[in-house]
Design a protein around this motif. Sequence first.
Motif, PDB file in Angstrom:
ATOM      1  N   ALA A  53     -10.075   7.245   3.219  1.00 49.87           N
ATOM      2  CA  ALA A  53     -10.367   5.825   3.391  1.00 49.87           C
ATOM      3  C   ALA A  53      -9.838   5.011   2.214  1.00 49.87           C
ATOM      4  CB  ALA A  53     -11.866   5.613   3.554  1.00 49.87           C
ATOM      5  N   GLU A  54      -9.960   5.542   1.008  1.00 48.07           N
ATOM      6  CA  GLU A  54      -9.451   4.846  -0.175  1.00 48.07           C
ATOM      7  C   GLU A  54      -7.929   4.721  -0.126  1.00 48.07           C
ATOM      8  OE1 GLU A  54     -10.766   3.268  -3.022  1.00 48.07           O
ATOM      9  OE2 GLU A  54     -12.443   3.253  -1.626  1.00 48.07           O
ATOM     10  N   ARG A  55      -7.260   5.778   0.311  1.00 49.48           N
ATOM     11  CA  ARG A  55      -5.796   5.726   0.430  1.00 49.48           C
ATOM     12  C   ARG A  55      -5.377   4.664   1.438  1.00 49.48           C
ATOM     13  NH1 ARG A  55      -4.401  12.164   0.468  1.00 49.48           N
ATOM     14  NH2 ARG A  55      -4.686  12.477  -1.767  1.00 49.48           N
ATOM     15  N   GLU A  56      -6.073   4.622   2.573  1.00 47.31           N
ATOM     16  CA  GLU A  56      -5.757   3.623   3.602  1.00 47.31           C
ATOM     17  C   GLU A  56      -6.006   2.210   3.070  1.00 47.31           C
ATOM     18  OE1 GLU A  56      -4.344   4.054   6.587  1.00 47.31           O
ATOM     19  OE2 GLU A  56      -4.156   6.173   6.087  1.00 47.31           O
ATOM     20  N   ARG A  57      -7.102   2.029   2.331  1.00 42.10           N
ATOM     21  CA  ARG A  57      -7.415   0.716   1.774  1.00 42.10           C
ATOM     22  C   ARG A  57      -6.352   0.296   0.774  1.00 42.10           C
ATOM     23  NH1 ARG A  57      -9.292  -1.249  -2.696  1.00 42.10           N
ATOM     24  NH2 ARG A  57      -9.710   0.786  -3.612  1.00 42.10           N
ATOM     25  N   MET A  58      -5.895   1.242  -0.057  1.00 44.46           N
ATOM     26  CA  MET A  58      -4.873   0.929  -1.055  1.00 44.46           C
ATOM     27  C   MET A  58      -3.542   0.589  -0.382  1.00 44.46           C
ATOM     28  SD  MET A  58      -5.863   3.714  -3.972  1.00 44.46           S
ATOM     29  CE  MET A  58      -4.504   3.328  -5.054  1.00 44.46           C
ATOM     30  N   LYS A  59      -3.206   1.309   0.702  1.00 45.17           N
ATOM     31  CA  LYS A  59      -1.982   0.987   1.436  1.00 45.17           C
ATOM     32  C   LYS A  59      -2.057  -0.408   2.020  1.00 45.17           C
ATOM     33  CE  LYS A  59      -0.625   5.647   2.867  1.00 45.17           C
ATOM     34  NZ  LYS A  59      -0.526   6.560   4.019  1.00 45.17           N
ATOM     35  N   ALA A  60      -3.216  -0.748   2.587  1.00 43.93           N
ATOM     36  CA  ALA A  60      -3.381  -2.077   3.177  1.00 43.93           C
ATOM     37  C   ALA A  60      -3.293  -3.153   2.100  1.00 43.93           C
ATOM     38  CB  ALA A  60      -4.723  -2.164   3.901  1.00 43.93           C
ATOM     39  N   GLU A  61      -3.881  -2.908   0.937  1.00 46.71           N
ATOM     40  CA  GLU A  61      -3.793  -3.868  -0.171  1.00 46.71           C
ATOM     41  C   GLU A  61      -2.353  -4.048  -0.616  1.00 46.71           C
ATOM     42  OE1 GLU A  61      -6.086  -3.106  -3.667  1.00 46.71           O
ATOM     43  OE2 GLU A  61      -7.966  -3.408  -2.600  1.00 46.71           O
ATOM     44  N   ARG A  62      -1.643  -2.944  -0.758  1.00 47.54           N
ATOM     45  CA  ARG A  62      -0.249  -2.999  -1.195  1.00 47.54           C
ATOM     46  C   ARG A  62       0.591  -3.774  -0.183  1.00 47.54           C
ATOM     47  NH1 ARG A  62       0.903   2.487  -1.878  1.00 47.54           N
ATOM     48  NH2 ARG A  62      -0.727   2.634  -3.426  1.00 47.54           N
ATOM     49  N   LYS A  63       0.329  -3.535   1.094  1.00 40.02           N
ATOM     50  CA  LYS A  63       1.083  -4.235   2.140  1.00 40.02           C
ATOM     51  C   LYS A  63       0.779  -5.729   2.099  1.00 40.02           C
ATOM     52  CE  LYS A  63       2.125  -3.996   7.025  1.00 40.02           C
ATOM     53  NZ  LYS A  63       1.841  -3.361   8.299  1.00 40.02           N
ATOM     54  N   THR A  64      -0.476  -6.072   1.891  1.00 44.27           N
ATOM     55  CA  THR A  64      -0.857  -7.479   1.793  1.00 44.27           C
ATOM     56  C   THR A  64      -0.204  -8.131   0.588  1.00 44.27           C
ATOM     57  OG1 THR A  64      -2.982  -6.966   2.804  1.00 44.27           O
ATOM     58  CG2 THR A  64      -2.818  -9.055   1.654  1.00 44.27           C
ATOM     59  N   GLU A  65      -0.182  -7.433  -0.540  1.00 46.34           N
ATOM     60  CA  GLU A  65       0.451  -7.968  -1.742  1.00 46.34           C
ATOM     61  C   GLU A  65       1.951  -8.153  -1.534  1.00 46.34           C
ATOM     62  OE1 GLU A  65      -0.534  -5.356  -4.918  1.00 46.34           O
ATOM     63  OE2 GLU A  65      -2.621  -6.027  -5.015  1.00 46.34           O
ATOM     64  N   ASP A  66       2.585  -7.192  -0.873  1.00 42.68           N
ATOM     65  CA  ASP A  66       4.017  -7.306  -0.592  1.00 42.68           C
ATOM     66  C   ASP A  66       4.301  -8.496   0.309  1.00 42.68           C
ATOM     67  OD1 ASP A  66       4.514  -5.121  -2.168  1.00 42.68           O
ATOM     68  OD2 ASP A  66       4.747  -3.714  -0.487  1.00 42.68           O
ATOM     69  N   ASN A  67       3.492  -8.685   1.330  1.00 41.01           N
ATOM     70  CA  ASN A  67       3.671  -9.829   2.228  1.00 41.01           C
ATOM     71  C   ASN A  67       3.462 -11.134   1.475  1.00 41.01           C
ATOM     72  OD1 ASN A  67       4.241  -8.245   4.414  1.00 41.01           O
ATOM     73  ND2 ASN A  67       2.157  -8.269   5.222  1.00 41.01           N
ATOM     74  N   PHE A  68       2.477 -11.182   0.590  1.00 39.16           N
ATOM     75  CA  PHE A  68       2.221 -12.382  -0.195  1.00 39.16           C
ATOM     76  C   PHE A  68       3.397 -12.671  -1.126  1.00 39.16           C
ATOM     77  CE2 PHE A  68       0.489 -14.451  -4.012  1.00 39.16           C
ATOM     78  CZ  PHE A  68      -0.006 -15.610  -3.422  1.00 39.16           C
TER      79      PHE A  68
END
Length: 103
Positions: A68-83
Amino acid sequence: MKNKNIPAFITLLAGTIASILCIVNSYSLLEMLKIVLIVLIIFYIVGLIAGRIMDKMNADAEAAYILAERERMKAERKTEDNFDNDTEDENLPEEDGNDLAKK
């Protein structure tokens, strides 16, 4: 085994209860020793099984948490990249269609 005290605790608790019940019911000393020995052996095995089950449950829960932590970190990274991509687009100068026609 992280839960190494579980078999000992269960065994001692069962032995204590068996001893008290044997004393209250006025068993002879030999009968009481046999009963308590059998109870201790059985509940030691039950404690080992309970400890293994708890270790497996803890390992499964830990693995699920890590996933779950890995998935959350991937989602955060993707959000940061999009931003970051959105802010880069805002900083680019706007081109008019007129500029394209001139070229």
